[in-house]
Design an enzyme around this catalytic site. Structure first.
Site, mmCIF file in Angstrom:
data_model
loop_
_atom_site.group_PDB
_atom_site.id
_atom_site.type_symbol
_atom_site.label_atom_id
_atom_site.label_comp_id
_atom_site.label_asym_id
_atom_site.label_seq_id
_atom_site.Cartn_x
_atom_site.Cartn_y
_atom_site.Cartn_z
ATOM 1 N N GLY A 184 0.803 -1.226 0.000
ATOM 2 C CA GLY A 184 0.000 0.000 0.000
ATOM 3 C C GLY A 184 0.829 1.266 0.000
ATOM 4 O O GLY A 184 0.549 2.204 -0.753
ATOM 5 N N ARG A 213 -5.789 -0.774 -3.393
ATOM 6 C CA ARG A 213 -4.920 0.336 -2.971
ATOM 7 C C ARG A 213 -3.490 0.255 -3.528
ATOM 8 O O ARG A 213 -2.806 1.270 -3.608
ATOM 9 C CB ARG A 213 -4.843 0.401 -1.438
ATOM 10 C CG ARG A 213 -4.234 -0.845 -0.829
ATOM 11 C CD ARG A 213 -4.634 -1.074 0.610
ATOM 12 N NE ARG A 213 -4.086 -2.351 1.078
ATOM 13 C CZ ARG A 213 -4.618 -3.529 0.783
ATOM 14 N NH1 ARG A 213 -5.697 -3.616 0.030
ATOM 15 N NH2 ARG A 213 -4.059 -4.641 1.205
ATOM 16 N N LYS A 271 5.440 -9.496 -6.155
ATOM 17 C CA LYS A 271 5.187 -8.054 -6.142
ATOM 18 C C LYS A 271 6.388 -7.247 -6.636
ATOM 19 O O LYS A 271 6.217 -6.218 -7.286
ATOM 20 C CB LYS A 271 4.815 -7.608 -4.724
ATOM 21 C CG LYS A 271 3.411 -7.974 -4.329
ATOM 22 C CD LYS A 271 3.053 -7.316 -3.008
ATOM 23 C CE LYS A 271 1.630 -7.660 -2.621
ATOM 24 N NZ LYS A 271 1.245 -7.076 -1.325
ATOM 25 N N CYS A 298 -3.551 -9.594 15.068
ATOM 26 C CA CYS A 298 -3.025 -9.356 13.730
ATOM 27 C C CYS A 298 -4.061 -9.635 12.655
ATOM 28 O O CYS A 298 -3.725 -9.704 11.482
ATOM 29 C CB CYS A 298 -1.787 -10.191 13.484
ATOM 30 S SG CYS A 298 -0.419 -9.636 14.482
ATOM 31 N N CYS A 302 19.982 4.870 20.381
ATOM 32 C CA CYS A 302 20.609 6.140 19.986
ATOM 33 C C CYS A 302 20.829 7.053 21.193
ATOM 34 O O CYS A 302 21.116 8.236 21.030
ATOM 35 C CB CYS A 302 19.823 6.840 18.874
ATOM 36 S SG CYS A 302 18.406 7.817 19.427
HETATM 37 ZN ZN LIG Z 1 16.578 6.448 19.775
#
Ligand SMILES: [Zn+2]
Length: 388
Positions: A160, A192, A205, A307, A367
């Site tokens: 999509g 879509r 795909k 799901c 990070c």
């Molecule tokens: Zn981070």
């Protein structure tokens, strides 16, 4: 009336000239002298003297002040044989440039002397037309378009979000588009996923998308990766690309992508869609938060949302995927203000955009302060639910 030859001879008496051996020293020294190639495009594309700037003769007077603001700087002009550059030198003298030289014998003499020359990357005639609406934007220009043509973008998912973003990136002339997807086209996708088509149901795909993208723009190289990303393959795949457009539809891939992208310092344009709502942000290493700043770790598998395939308004991934392409192009060109640190939320029912500030978490496991990103371990999280 003087003939051209006698006119040229008179001009040459009034200007300064230099020769290829002297210019060779200038090129090697890079001493601040500006070397300008005044030939036409069809000549320039055959090769140019290293370090020279290209300003075709017809634009020289118009563009010289931007190229060389200081009128006492040394400028060496060259053309093919030394005649057009002599006339150009005279013209620059008249504009007040006091240290202009013309190269005797021009580029022909340079080549004959066996000296090294560079081959430029320029838009060919067809590309000049194809990208004219880009190149007439000063923020893009021919240099920006060439940058896009040299750019490499990896799209996660040919579904999509990947459908509209890949189509606009291809049309924009992003030169290499990698696509990761291990699925085949299904009838229920076509509501879509506009990069695919009815007659390609059952086709992988990545292959179906490649056909559409090549049809839009033959300049684009599509690299199919018919696979799932895992901790074993993600680093080698990502390493080849400048930026990732994330259209993944599952949490394990988002975490894996976040961690690998941080290790490699690659920007990720992230988006997700659900029913009538889409979300979008840019994770640009050190310019804003990463995915784990927002969601440090995945929920336990049994706590994860169901799901069951959720419904989605077909046009929603179109809106959000096109915004991803917009972000990607801006980041590649280094223009505008990116979505780093901002989450854009689109409500399709109200036709409203909202924006939330996202902050970097100093405690972020990937990070945060003091984290050595080279030591981040890639984890293949379990799929949160059995595919039923
Ligand atoms: Zn981070």
């Amino acid at each position: 009336m003087p003939s051209y030859q006698s006119y040229l001879k008179d001009i040459k008496k009034t200007i300064s000239e230099t020769d290829v051996q002297a210019l060779k020293k200038v090129v090697e020294l890079r001493n601040g002298t500006t070397v300008i190639d005044v030939r036409e495009q069809d000549e320039y594309v055959q090769g140019y003297i290293p370090g020279a700037r290209w300003i075709p003769r017809g634009y020289l007077e118009q563009r010289i002040e931007d190229a060389v603001p200081e009128r006492d700087r040394e400028v060496i002009l060259y053309c093919a044989s030394g005649n057009r550059s002599a006339l150009a030198a005279r013209s620059l003298n008249e504009l007040g440039y006091t240290n202009v030289k013309s190269l005797t014998g021009g580029f022909t003499a340079w080549k004959r002397a066996g000296l090294h020359f560079d081959l430029p990357v320029v838009l060919d005639k067809e590309q000049q037309i194809r990208y004219s609406r880009h190149t007439m934007l000063p923020e893009v220009g021919e240099a920006g378009q060439i940058k896009l043509l040299k750019s490499r973008v990896l799209l996660l998912g040919a579904g999509g979000l990947g459908a509209p973003s890949s189509m606009y990136l291809a049309a924009a002339g992003v030169g290499t588009l990698g696509m990761v997807d291990d699925d085949v086209v299904d009838l229920s996708n076509l509501q879509r996923q506009i990069v695919h088509a009815q007659e390609r149901i059952g086709m992988p795909k990545v292959e179906s998308a490649a056909q559409t993208l090549k049809g839009i723009n033959p300049d684009v190289k599509v690299v199919p990766h018919k696979m799932r990303l895992t901790s074993d393959n993600i680093m080698s795949i990502l390493a080849d690309y400048d930026l990732v457009v994330d259209g993944a539809d599952n949490f394990p891939t988002r975490y894996l992508l976040n961690d690998a992208a941080l290790k490699l310092g690659k920007p990720v344009i992230h988006a997700s869609i659900y029913r009538f709502e889409g979300q979008l942000t840019a994770f640009i290493p050190d310019a804003g938060p990463c995915y784990r700043c927002l969601y440090p770790s995945p929920p336990p598998a049994d706590m994860a949302p169901s799901c069951q395939e959720a419904g989605v308004l077909g046009v929603l991934p179109g809106v959000v995927g096109v915004l991803q392409a917009n972000e990607a192009i801006k980041v590649l060109l280094g223009i505008g203000t990116s979505l780093a640190g901002r989450l854009l939320i689109f409500d399709a029912l109200k036709t409203k955009f909202r924006e939330l500030k996202l902050r970097r978490d100093p405690e972020c496991p990937t990070c945060g302060v003091g984290v050595d990103r080279s030591k981040i371990e890639l984890i293949d999280y379990e799929q949160f639910c059995a595919v039923g």
